[in-house]
Design an enzyme around this catalytic site. Structure first.
Site, PDB file in Angstrom:
ATOM      1  N   SER A 182       0.794  -1.226   0.000  1.00 38.72           N
ATOM      2  CA  SER A 182       0.000   0.000   0.000  1.00 38.72           C
ATOM      3  C   SER A 182       0.825   1.274   0.000  1.00 38.72           C
ATOM      4  O   SER A 182       0.375   2.294  -0.508  1.00 38.72           O
ATOM      5  CB  SER A 182      -0.949  -0.002   1.197  1.00 38.72           C
ATOM      6  OG  SER A 182      -0.225  -0.081   2.404  1.00 38.72           O
ATOM      7  N   HIS A 210      -4.886  -3.324  -2.982  1.00 40.95           N
ATOM      8  CA  HIS A 210      -4.471  -2.324  -3.980  1.00 40.95           C
ATOM      9  C   HIS A 210      -4.310  -2.910  -5.374  1.00 40.95           C
ATOM     10  O   HIS A 210      -3.778  -2.249  -6.267  1.00 40.95           O
ATOM     11  CB  HIS A 210      -3.189  -1.628  -3.519  1.00 40.95           C
ATOM     12  CG  HIS A 210      -3.407  -0.824  -2.275  1.00 40.95           C
ATOM     13  ND1 HIS A 210      -3.887   0.467  -2.296  1.00 40.95           N
ATOM     14  CD2 HIS A 210      -3.285  -1.170  -0.967  1.00 40.95           C
ATOM     15  CE1 HIS A 210      -4.021   0.901  -1.051  1.00 40.95           C
ATOM     16  NE2 HIS A 210      -3.666  -0.076  -0.225  1.00 40.95           N
ATOM     17  N   LYS A 241     -11.465   0.595  -2.367  1.00 43.22           N
ATOM     18  CA  LYS A 241     -10.463   1.262  -3.202  1.00 43.22           C
ATOM     19  C   LYS A 241     -10.966   1.289  -4.640  1.00 43.22           C
ATOM     20  O   LYS A 241     -11.852   2.078  -4.943  1.00 43.22           O
ATOM     21  CB  LYS A 241      -9.127   0.592  -2.959  1.00 43.22           C
ATOM     22  CG  LYS A 241      -8.633   1.082  -1.591  1.00 43.22           C
ATOM     23  CD  LYS A 241      -7.685   0.254  -0.846  1.00 43.22           C
ATOM     24  CE  LYS A 241      -7.470   0.893   0.522  1.00 43.22           C
ATOM     25  NZ  LYS A 241      -6.891  -0.004   1.508  1.00 43.22           N
TER      26      LYS A 241
HETATM   27  C1  LIG Z   1      -7.008  -0.151   2.911  1.00 50.18           C
HETATM   28  C2  LIG Z   1      -6.459  -1.477   3.278  1.00 50.18           C
HETATM   29  C3  LIG Z   1      -7.163  -2.339   4.115  1.00 50.18           C
HETATM   30  C4  LIG Z   1      -8.417  -1.913   4.815  1.00 50.18           C
HETATM   31  O1  LIG Z   1      -9.483  -1.834   3.936  1.00 50.18           O
HETATM   32  P1  LIG Z   1     -10.712  -0.849   4.270  1.00 50.18           P
HETATM   33  O2  LIG Z   1     -11.788  -1.374   3.400  1.00 50.18           O
HETATM   34  O3  LIG Z   1     -10.262   0.508   3.928  1.00 50.18           O
HETATM   35  O4  LIG Z   1     -11.007  -1.013   5.721  1.00 50.18           O
HETATM   36  C5  LIG Z   1      -6.649  -3.594   4.332  1.00 50.18           C
HETATM   37  N1  LIG Z   1      -5.478  -3.990   3.764  1.00 50.18           N
HETATM   38  C6  LIG Z   1      -4.757  -3.158   2.980  1.00 50.18           C
HETATM   39  C7  LIG Z   1      -3.479  -3.632   2.392  1.00 50.18           C
HETATM   40  C8  LIG Z   1      -5.218  -1.877   2.723  1.00 50.18           C
HETATM   41  O5  LIG Z   1      -4.506  -1.050   1.979  1.00 50.18           O
END
Ligand SMILES: *Cc1c(COP(=O)(O)O)cnc(C)c1O
Length: 385
Positions: A182, A210, A241
């Site tokens: 990330s 991602h 995302k």
């Molecule tokens: C953003 C993210 C999460 C959490 O997801 P949300 O839906 O925003 O709670 C989990 N793992 C990774 C690698 C992330 O980047």
């Protein structure tokens, strides 16, 4: 007893105090800071530009009329409504797994899945740069947590060997990695990790947060792009995302999913997500897997290619600066030039690696990317050497 004020002053002294950035506009390629001017947005994870998409907004509105706004109870009480099951069916079909389970957020997915699978006596081996939710899940589980240096296959093998020698016969050994990291935007060496986890009889959880939506055929993720997805025991990700909405998922065999329904506390003891949201995620999945998804992915990768002739591993481009104050100053300078690019600091990234984290979206235009390159060029000239 230490007061909150003292603790905040301490954070501020280290350049680590954070505060909320209030936007007056919806999410998009351009956003308006509260009371301020519009800024080109290179900071969201809305990689396909779907968070404020006309088609999805219409679908959300229609789904509210059809299914209502609330689900009334947890999934195991009376909160499992038709849209939840349809979503899990379409997700499993898209990811080509036997089953899928969805959660309110990706964070709740990670903590629920890991603490649901592992217990005291088990061993979790995680890449050092794994997301906070994955680390918290491992801590909650009370399993022994060992980390390996980022993408370091030799160290992963040492940890696996140690785990094999120290774990009981019935203990689970779980390897955890992200597919696209990330904060660095780089890729995990999935083939090597899978080869090792199979050799040592461990399980593998890959977080595609991602990658889902933007990498692989139909945006199915890095596991799918590399043809290795059927050898990953648990594939997790988020709808927050590239899918532009919110929520999290895990895809796996029927028996792992049935076990998680019985063990994942963030699933069991939490009210089911809104049925209108679940139905809209299903519509988003169809969009992502179809022709429009292909078009959006082409636009995203074209913007990335325009930014740099070097092939990009993902839609995340980090510019590591080092010190917190220098990263903050760079971010402020870009903001004065009309660009929103946040400085990312410890503990989100290791100390001494504060950075600008630039993220691209299919919604960006060629002119947006030109403006970014211009502002970064100017920033470079003015950086103290
Ligand atoms: C953003 C993210 C999460 C959490 O997801 P949300 O839906 O925003 O709670 C989990 N793992 C990774 C690698 C992330 O980047």
């Amino acid at each position: 007893m230490r007061s909150p004020g003292e603790e905040l002053a301490d954070l501020a002294g280290k350049g680590l105090k954070r505060s909320l950035r209030h936007l007056d506009s919806p999410q998009g390629r351009s956003v308006v800071l509260h009371g301020g001017a519009p800024l080109l947005n290179f900071s969201s994870n809305d990689y396909l530009g779907l968070a404020n998409d006309e088609e999805l907004k219409a679908s959300y509105a229609a789904n509210i009329q059809r299914h209502g706004v609330g689900s009334g109870a947890s999934r195991l009480v009376c909160g499992t409504l038709d849209p939840h099951l349809k979503l899990e069916e379409s997700l499993a079909a898209l990811k080509n797994t036997e089953a899928a389970l969805t959660f309110s957020t990706g964070f709740a997915t990670a903590t629920g899945v890991i603490s649901g699978l592992c217990r005291k006596g088990d061993i979790v081996i995680a890449d050092k740069l794994s997301h906070a939710s994955l680390i918290d899940g491992a801590r909650l589980s009370e399993a022994t947590l060992r980390v390996f240096a980022h993408n370091d296959i030799n160290q992963l093998e040492q940890r696996l060997r140690w785990a094999r020698e120290n774990a009981d016969e019935s203990a689970r050994i779980l390897v955890i990695t992200e597919s696209i990291f990330s904060m660095d935007g780089d890729r995990a060496p999935l083939a090597d990790i899978i080869e090792l986890k199979e050799r040592y009889g461990a399980l593998l959880l890959v977080d595609e947060a991602h990658a889902f939506g933007i990498i692989g055929p139909q945006g199915r993720g890095l596991g799918s792009e590399t043809g290795l997805d059927h050898r990953i025991d648990l594939q997790m990700g988020t709808f927050s995302k590239a899918a532009g909405l919110s929520g999290g998922y895990v895809c796996a065999s029927r028996s792992w999913i049935d076990l998680l329904i019985n063990r994942a506390r963030s699933f069991i003891y939490s009210t089911a997500p809104s049925p209108a949201l679940a139905a809209t995620i299903t519509d988003a999945l169809a969009l992502i897997a179809g022709g429009r998804g292909d078009e959006l992915r082409r636009a995203l990768w074209a913007r990335l290619a325009q930014f740099s002739s070097e092939a990009q591993a993902s839609a995340i481009v980090p510019l590591v600066i080092g010190e917190n104050e220098a990263a903050l100053a760079a971010s402020r300078r870009l903001q004065e030039n009309g660009l929103l690019v946040p400085a990312i600091r410890y503990p989100t990234v290791p100390p001494g690696t504060a950075r600008l984290r630039i993220t691209f979206s299919a919604a960006h235009t060629e002119e947006d990317v030109m403006a970014l390159k211009g502002a970064l060029g100017e920033l470079n000239e003015n950086l103290p050497s």
